[in-house]
Scaffold this active site. Structure first.
Site, short mmCIF file in Angstrom:
data_model
loop_
_atom_site.label_atom_id
_atom_site.label_comp_id
_atom_site.label_asym_id
_atom_site.label_seq_id
_atom_site.Cartn_x
_atom_site.Cartn_y
_atom_site.Cartn_z
N HIS A 1 54.51 8.65 -48.28
CA HIS A 1 53.24 8.61 -49.02
C HIS A 1 52.25 7.70 -48.31
O HIS A 1 51.09 8.08 -48.08
CB HIS A 1 53.50 8.10 -50.44
CG HIS A 1 52.26 7.72 -51.21
ND1 HIS A 1 51.55 6.56 -50.95
CD2 HIS A 1 51.61 8.33 -52.24
CE1 HIS A 1 50.53 6.47 -51.76
NE2 HIS A 1 50.53 7.53 -52.56
N ASN A 2 52.70 6.50 -47.94
CA ASN A 2 51.80 5.56 -47.27
C ASN A 2 51.40 6.04 -45.89
O ASN A 2 50.29 5.79 -45.42
CB ASN A 2 52.46 4.19 -47.19
CG ASN A 2 52.47 3.46 -48.52
OD1 ASN A 2 52.33 4.08 -49.57
ND2 ASN A 2 52.66 2.17 -48.49
N ASN B 1 57.60 -16.05 -62.96
CA ASN B 1 57.01 -16.39 -61.66
C ASN B 1 57.55 -17.75 -61.25
O ASN B 1 57.71 -18.65 -62.09
CB ASN B 1 55.48 -16.43 -61.73
CG ASN B 1 54.86 -16.32 -60.35
OD1 ASN B 1 54.67 -15.22 -59.83
ND2 ASN B 1 54.54 -17.45 -59.72
N GLU C 1 48.79 8.49 -46.35
CA GLU C 1 47.63 7.66 -46.70
C GLU C 1 46.96 7.09 -45.46
O GLU C 1 45.73 7.10 -45.34
CB GLU C 1 48.09 6.54 -47.63
CG GLU C 1 47.06 5.52 -48.02
CD GLU C 1 47.70 4.38 -48.80
OE1 GLU C 1 47.46 3.21 -48.43
OE2 GLU C 1 48.45 4.65 -49.75
N LYS D 1 50.62 -3.25 -43.32
CA LYS D 1 51.70 -4.06 -43.92
C LYS D 1 53.09 -3.54 -43.60
O LYS D 1 54.05 -4.00 -44.18
CB LYS D 1 51.50 -4.15 -45.43
CG LYS D 1 50.36 -5.07 -45.83
CD LYS D 1 50.40 -5.37 -47.32
CE LYS D 1 49.39 -6.44 -47.69
NZ LYS D 1 49.43 -6.77 -49.13
N LYS E 1 58.07 6.92 -50.78
CA LYS E 1 56.89 6.04 -50.84
C LYS E 1 56.39 5.70 -49.44
O LYS E 1 55.18 5.62 -49.20
CB LYS E 1 57.24 4.76 -51.61
CG LYS E 1 56.11 3.71 -51.65
CD LYS E 1 54.81 4.28 -52.21
CE LYS E 1 53.81 3.22 -52.65
NZ LYS E 1 53.42 2.26 -51.65
N ARG F 1 44.94 1.93 -35.67
CA ARG F 1 44.80 0.57 -36.23
C ARG F 1 45.17 -0.48 -35.19
O ARG F 1 44.51 -1.52 -35.08
CB ARG F 1 45.67 0.42 -37.47
CG ARG F 1 45.26 1.29 -38.64
CD ARG F 1 45.93 0.86 -39.93
NE ARG F 1 45.67 1.79 -41.03
CZ ARG F 1 45.95 1.55 -42.30
NH1 ARG F 1 46.52 0.41 -42.64
NH2 ARG F 1 45.68 2.44 -43.23
N VAL G 1 49.34 -9.54 -57.93
CA VAL G 1 48.37 -8.61 -58.50
C VAL G 1 49.06 -7.42 -59.16
O VAL G 1 48.78 -7.08 -60.32
CB VAL G 1 47.40 -8.11 -57.39
CG1 VAL G 1 46.54 -6.97 -57.90
CG2 VAL G 1 46.53 -9.26 -56.90
N SER H 1 52.84 3.47 -56.40
CA SER H 1 51.54 3.62 -55.75
C SER H 1 50.42 3.66 -56.78
O SER H 1 50.57 4.26 -57.85
CB SER H 1 51.50 4.90 -54.91
OG SER H 1 50.20 5.09 -54.36
N GLY I 1 52.32 -7.09 -60.03
CA GLY I 1 53.22 -7.52 -61.09
C GLY I 1 52.48 -7.79 -62.39
O GLY I 1 52.93 -7.38 -63.48
#
Length: 637
Positions: A364-365, A205, A368, A435, A361, A462, A185, A306, A187
């Site tokens: 950042h997550n 790919n 988030e 993830k 990053k 979570r 998605v 992001s 890429g």
């Protein structure tokens, strides 16, 4: 000559002066993303003097000039196709221009009548050849049977479109400026973004029989903007299709897949090529890959991206790190596709060395995670006050005036979505996945000794959600079946939300600052906040404010305006958290915001008991408040 080399061509655009060779050459160069050279720029001074004086050039005059252009063509073909404009009026001239590269030349001849071209040439200013010499060119002009003839009566745009169509039919190998490997998605969206910005790209790919076949080709055929892109499922062909030094961005799953792809690429790469990892890789692994590829003379740029699918297409926030010199090579591509802030600056900046981009990053997550958990807790509280999703969405809509953010906006949209007469959110199983970045952020904060407690609380919330069956059983055992409505005002809840978000952002930025100090990265917190003001998941009005705040201090809790604001919000936060706890409402992040500030603002804590305990059972020693020398003591308890 191998097959790939035979497809690398020099495109000579020929014709008499005034036919528009330079204009068409420039336009072709821009459309095909190929180097452009004007043969007139290579005339020796004596030729220019003769032409300026109205004296035609002889074959002897032209010989060295043609040899020079032939050498230029051969040199260029070592790297890529190119476009050269040159009158090339005689076959003997063209033979010199084609010497030793006969199989790698395409001729385009711009043709028109003498009167038509004379009129055009007569209108041009500052051209070194007088129009009177045009007749001498028509006199010696020998048409080429091999050349693609295009009449100059067409518009320049029509001429270029026609030439491109004919060249495509000849399968000329025009090398790409940039390569992207991995058409998931993100890429795919980045490919379209790059193509929309005018870059010629190669896309790869993998080919998996019966599962992933012709992915790149089918993707190209689906989108008009990808018309000049090159699709591949052959890795060697993909790498060879890109201009050197190659710039290849990986958009594959973090972990072992990245290492596998890197090792597959290495046999096809050349010294100085650049690999960009745009996935959510662990910053420690990025550092290892950076050092490994450095030993192979390959540059590695660990890059946080992001924005999700929409951000990748329209403009994400981009966080690259590695060697600054290597970043400068890829900077035009990354900055071009990045989101733009309120000052129209790209939300992409060089973060720092090694794995600092992926570290930023990761944080950042983590921020988030906490921001999402806060909104989930707000939803839960408002549900417990008797509101349905539409009513909650209406309340949150009003919050946008003072607390707007991307996550708030999508939460409102989520709450309004209905399916079969009921709100879709009511049908979604309450098990939240992750993830890995929140996990890594929690590990990193522990390793750094930075109390980023709200990220950890959001992550563990979570984890608790995943125990669905246990929670259902425990609910029967421990909870009273109470239908009481929690008494919390929307204004108090908004104030609590403001309060918790400030603490979350303080902790996240403090963690980045701690990493910068520990690893010697010299990170610019204000600049990091700036690139998070657009394109990314945690963009918000608060982030815009923090750009200025972080210019003066790494701690936003040292800003006078924020200090006064926190003081005004805290009574509401105390009230909301207390009410939720009394009513057995789980609010791990909202309550942690209060707990953290209470701890952070306690001058004399109870940690002296802990240190005494450590000394008692482990002889870990302690320092004394009545000795400021820093000496450590041990007591035989």
């Amino acid at each position: 000559m191998n097959e790939e080399a035979s497809k690398t061509k020099v495109i000579y655009v020929m014709g008499v002066s005034g036919c528009g060779k330079s204009t068409i050459g420039h336009m072709l160069s821009k459309a095909l993303k190929l180097p452009f050279f004007d043969g007139d720029d290579f005339h020796p001074k004596k030729n220019i003097r003769k032409l300026s004086n109205g004296i035609p050039l002889t074959d002897e005059d032209r010989y060295n000039w043609l040899v020079k252009i032939n050498k230029l063509a051969k040199d260029q073909l070592e790297e890529n196709s190119c476009i050269i404009v040159c009158s090339a009026l005689k076959k003997s001239y063209r033979d010199i221009l084609e010497k030793e590269i006969q199989g790698q030349v395409e001729w385009v001849h711009l043709v028109g009548s003498f009167d038509q071209i004379f009129e055009r040439l007569d209108k041009r200013e500052n051209h070194f050849m007088p129009p009177e010499l045009l007749k001498s060119q028509f006199d010696i002009l020998e048409y080429s049977k091999e050349a693609l003839e295009v009449n100059v009566s067409l518009s320049p745009e029509e001429i270029v479109q026609y030439i491109i169509k004919e060249l495509k039919d000849k399968e000329i190998n025009i090398k790409s400026e940039f390569g992207l490997l991995g058409l998931g998605v993100m890429g795919k969206s980045l490919c379209r973004n790059l193509a929309n910005k005018g870059f010629r790209i190669s896309m790869f790919n993998r080919h998996v029989e019966g599962i992933e076949e012709n992915v790149a080709l089918d993707f190209k055929n689906k989108h008009e903007e990808l018309s000049i892109s090159q699709p591949f499922d052959d890795l060697k062909g993909f790498v060879e299709s890109i201009q050197e030094p190659r710039k290849i961005m990986l958009m594959v799953n973090a972990g072992k897949t990245v290492d596998i792809v890197i090792n597959d690429l290495l046999p096809h790469l050349s010294t100085g090529d650049i690999i960009i990892d745009g996935g959510n890789s662990n910053y420690n692994k990025t550092k290892e890959r950076f050092e490994y590829l450095k030993s192979k003379n390959i540059h590695f740029i660990g890059t946080g991206v992001s924005g999700g699918e929409e951000g990748a297409l329209k403009g994400p926030s981009i966080m690259p790190s590695g060697d600054l010199s290597a970043y400068n090579e890829v900077r035009p591509f990354l900055e071009s596709i990045a989101a733009k802030d309120d000052n129209n600056l790209p939300c992409c900046t060089y973060i720092g060395p090694e794995g600092s981009g992926h570290f930023v990053k990761m944080v950042h997550n983590g921020i988030e995670y906490a921001e999402m958990q806060l909104l989930a807790e707000v939803f839960g509280i408002l549900t417990a006050t008797g509101k349905d999703p539409d009513e909650i969405a209406d309340i949150l809509e009003g919050w946008k005036e003072t607390a707007n953010s991307y996550l708030l906006e999508i939460t409102i949209s989520i709450l309004r979505k209905k399916e079969g007469g009921d709100w879709l959110v009511n049908k979604i199983l309450d098990k939240a996945g992750n993830k890995g970045t929140g996990n890594w952020a929690t590990i990193a904060t522990a390793e750094l000794g930075a109390p980023t407690t709200m990220i950890a609380s959001a992550l563990f919330a979570r984890y608790v959600s995943f125990y669905k069956e246990d929670r259902v059983e425990a609910n029967e055992v421990f909870r009273k079946n109470s239908s009481s409505i929690i008494d919390i005002s929307s204004n108090d809840l908004l104030n609590t939300y403001h309060f918790a978000r400030i603490i979350n952002h303080f902790q996240g930025m403090k963690m980045i600052h701690q990493a910068s100090e520990t690893y010697g990265w010299n990170l610019n917190l204000s600049e990091i906040a700036r690139i998070w003001t657009a394109g990314c998941i945690i963009k918000s009005d608060l982030m815009v404010e923090l750009v200025e705040v972080l210019k003066s201090s790494a701690s936003i809790l040292k800003n006078d305006k924020i200090i006064q604001y926190i003081k005004s919000l805290k009574p509401s936060a105390n009230k909301v958290v207390a009410e939720c706890i009394l009513n057995e409402r789980p609010i791990p992040c909202l309550s942690e915001a209060i707990n953290f500030l209470n701890s952070y603002t306690t001058a004399k804590s109870s940690a002296n008991i802990i240190q005494a305990q450590r000394d008692y059972f482990g002889a870990h020693t302690y320092q004394r408040i009545d000795d400021d020398s820093g000496k450590y003591y041990h007591t035989n308890w």
